[in-house]
Design an enzyme around this catalytic site. Structure first.
Site, short mmCIF file in Angstrom:
data_model
loop_
_atom_site.label_atom_id
_atom_site.label_comp_id
_atom_site.label_asym_id
_atom_site.label_seq_id
_atom_site.Cartn_x
_atom_site.Cartn_y
_atom_site.Cartn_z
N TRP A 92 0.86 -1.19 0.00
CA TRP A 92 0.00 0.00 0.00
C TRP A 92 0.89 1.24 0.00
O TRP A 92 1.88 1.28 0.73
CB TRP A 92 -0.88 0.03 1.26
CG TRP A 92 -2.29 -0.43 1.02
CD1 TRP A 92 -2.69 -1.71 0.83
CD2 TRP A 92 -3.47 0.38 0.96
NE1 TRP A 92 -4.04 -1.77 0.67
CE2 TRP A 92 -4.55 -0.49 0.74
CE3 TRP A 92 -3.72 1.75 1.08
CZ2 TRP A 92 -5.86 -0.05 0.63
CZ3 TRP A 92 -5.03 2.20 0.97
CH2 TRP A 92 -6.09 1.31 0.74
N PHE A 135 -1.33 -3.97 7.58
CA PHE A 135 -1.96 -4.89 8.53
C PHE A 135 -1.27 -6.26 8.50
O PHE A 135 -1.20 -6.96 9.52
CB PHE A 135 -3.46 -5.04 8.23
CG PHE A 135 -4.21 -5.76 9.30
CD1 PHE A 135 -4.60 -5.11 10.46
CD2 PHE A 135 -4.51 -7.11 9.18
CE1 PHE A 135 -5.27 -5.77 11.47
CE2 PHE A 135 -5.18 -7.79 10.18
CZ PHE A 135 -5.56 -7.12 11.33
N GLU A 136 -0.77 -6.63 7.33
CA GLU A 136 -0.13 -7.95 7.18
C GLU A 136 1.34 -7.94 7.58
O GLU A 136 2.00 -9.00 7.55
CB GLU A 136 -0.25 -8.44 5.72
CG GLU A 136 -1.66 -8.85 5.32
CD GLU A 136 -2.60 -7.69 5.08
OE1 GLU A 136 -2.16 -6.66 4.54
OE2 GLU A 136 -3.78 -7.79 5.47
N VAL A 177 0.72 4.25 6.80
CA VAL A 177 -0.74 4.28 6.96
C VAL A 177 -1.14 5.75 7.07
O VAL A 177 -0.87 6.41 8.06
CB VAL A 177 -1.19 3.50 8.21
CG1 VAL A 177 -2.72 3.46 8.27
CG2 VAL A 177 -0.63 2.09 8.19
N ILE A 178 -1.76 6.24 6.01
CA ILE A 178 -2.12 7.65 5.96
C ILE A 178 -3.51 7.84 6.55
O ILE A 178 -4.44 7.09 6.23
CB ILE A 178 -2.05 8.17 4.52
CG1 ILE A 178 -0.60 8.05 4.03
CG2 ILE A 178 -2.54 9.62 4.43
CD1 ILE A 178 -0.38 8.45 2.61
N GLU A 236 -10.41 9.35 5.84
CA GLU A 236 -11.68 9.87 6.32
C GLU A 236 -12.34 8.91 7.31
O GLU A 236 -13.27 9.28 8.02
CB GLU A 236 -12.60 10.08 5.12
CG GLU A 236 -12.16 11.26 4.27
CD GLU A 236 -12.94 11.39 2.99
OE1 GLU A 236 -13.83 10.56 2.74
OE2 GLU A 236 -12.64 12.32 2.22
N THR A 237 -11.86 7.68 7.34
CA THR A 237 -12.41 6.70 8.27
C THR A 237 -11.40 6.43 9.38
O THR A 237 -10.29 6.95 9.35
CB THR A 237 -12.69 5.36 7.56
OG1 THR A 237 -11.43 4.78 7.21
CG2 THR A 237 -13.53 5.56 6.32
N HIS A 277 -10.10 3.61 9.86
CA HIS A 277 -9.37 2.41 9.45
C HIS A 277 -7.91 2.49 9.90
O HIS A 277 -7.33 1.52 10.38
CB HIS A 277 -9.44 2.27 7.93
CG HIS A 277 -9.30 0.87 7.45
ND1 HIS A 277 -10.35 0.13 6.99
CD2 HIS A 277 -8.23 0.06 7.39
CE1 HIS A 277 -9.94 -1.07 6.66
NE2 HIS A 277 -8.65 -1.13 6.89
N PHE A 323 9.59 -1.45 14.12
CA PHE A 323 8.35 -0.79 13.65
C PHE A 323 8.74 0.38 12.74
O PHE A 323 8.90 1.50 13.19
CB PHE A 323 7.56 -0.32 14.87
CG PHE A 323 6.23 0.32 14.56
CD1 PHE A 323 5.14 -0.45 14.20
CD2 PHE A 323 6.06 1.69 14.67
CE1 PHE A 323 3.90 0.13 13.95
CE2 PHE A 323 4.83 2.30 14.42
CZ PHE A 323 3.75 1.50 14.05
C1 DLZ Z 1 -7.43 -1.03 3.80
C2 DLZ Z 1 -6.24 -0.17 3.99
C3 DLZ Z 1 -6.41 1.25 4.12
C4 DLZ Z 1 -7.73 1.91 4.11
N1 DLZ Z 1 -5.33 2.04 4.24
C5 DLZ Z 1 -4.10 1.50 4.26
C6 DLZ Z 1 -2.97 2.33 4.40
O1 DLZ Z 1 -3.03 3.57 4.46
N2 DLZ Z 1 -1.74 1.73 4.45
C7 DLZ Z 1 -1.58 0.37 4.37
O2 DLZ Z 1 -0.43 -0.12 4.44
N3 DLZ Z 1 -2.65 -0.45 4.22
C8 DLZ Z 1 -3.88 0.09 4.15
N4 DLZ Z 1 -4.98 -0.72 4.01
C9 DLZ Z 1 -4.76 -2.18 3.78
C10 DLZ Z 1 -4.64 -3.00 5.05
O3 DLZ Z 1 -3.36 -2.84 5.64
C11 DLZ Z 1 -4.84 -4.51 4.73
O4 DLZ Z 1 -3.94 -4.89 3.71
C12 DLZ Z 1 -6.25 -4.80 4.28
O5 DLZ Z 1 -7.19 -4.36 5.23
C13 DLZ Z 1 -6.42 -6.31 4.07
O6 DLZ Z 1 -7.64 -6.52 3.47
#
Ligand code: DLZ
Length: 165
Positions: A31, A66-67, A90-91, A94-95, A97, A122
């Site tokens: 991501w 997340f992974e 992870v930016i 609006e949610t 998440h 980390f």
């Molecule tokens: C779903 C999601 C969102 C909204 N934003 C990010 C982000 O800014 N950076 C990131 O590394 N991953 C994001 N993800 C994906 C989640 O980490 C994860 O891969 C998914 O929820 C799996 O379905």
């Protein structure tokens, strides 16, 4: 110094350990890959600059931050790996998440570091926007990847010190 003023690529390098025989794994989230690739470049270059060899740096990709925990855990379980560096961004959106992801990954990485008794770093940026991410991935505030690699090196050294090596 506040984190806004800190340059992530400037560090104290006194007393660093010999890492020429140490093995590192770098786990990279896909991501926001334009940012995470810059974090990877910084981490890789820093490890090489301070003595790691190319063949002792292994890379694995995960879909999102997340992974990172599970990807890093798989590497950390390997006896030949001395430290794992987890890189993601992870930016804030609006949610909420981002909150869930950040907390889960921070907690997950702490847990696997302790469980595997080795440094799992980390290296996750948690900026408010893309501009802040750019500034911290090789921009005006340095590179979080550099800082994560240097943290891995220092923790490898501390582990040896505590073990009396
Ligand atoms: C779903 C999601 C969102 C909204 N934003 C990010 C982000 O800014 N950076 C990131 O590394 N991953 C994001 N993800 C994906 C989640 O980490 C994860 O891969 C998914 O929820 C799996 O379905």
């Amino acid at each position: 110094m506040s984190s806004a003023d800190k340059n992530l690529s400037v560090f104290n390098t006194e007393g660093l350990p010999d890492i020429s025989n140490k093995k590192f794994a770098i786990v990279v989230a896909e991501w926001n890959s334009e940012i995470t690739e810059a974090l990877y470049d910084g981490a890789y270059k820093t490890l090489i600059e301070y003595g790691a060899t190319r063949q002792n740096i292994e890379r694995g990709n995960v879909p999102g931050s997340f992974e990172l925990t599970l990807g890093a855990h798989w590497f950390a379980q390997r006896e030949d790996i001395d430290a794992v560096i987890a890189l993601g961004v992870v930016i804030q959106g609006e949610t909420k998440h981002n909150d869930y992801i950040n907390h889960a990954v921070a907690q997950g990485i702490t847990n696997i570091s302790i469980k595997n008794n080795k440094p799992v770093i980390f290296g996750v940026l948690t900026p408010n926007n893309m501009e802040q991410a750019v500034e911290r991935s090789g921009g005006v505030h340095g590179n979080k990847g550099d800082e994560a690699a240097m943290t891995a090196i220092k923790m490898v050294g501390l582990k040896e010190q505590v073990a009396g090596k």
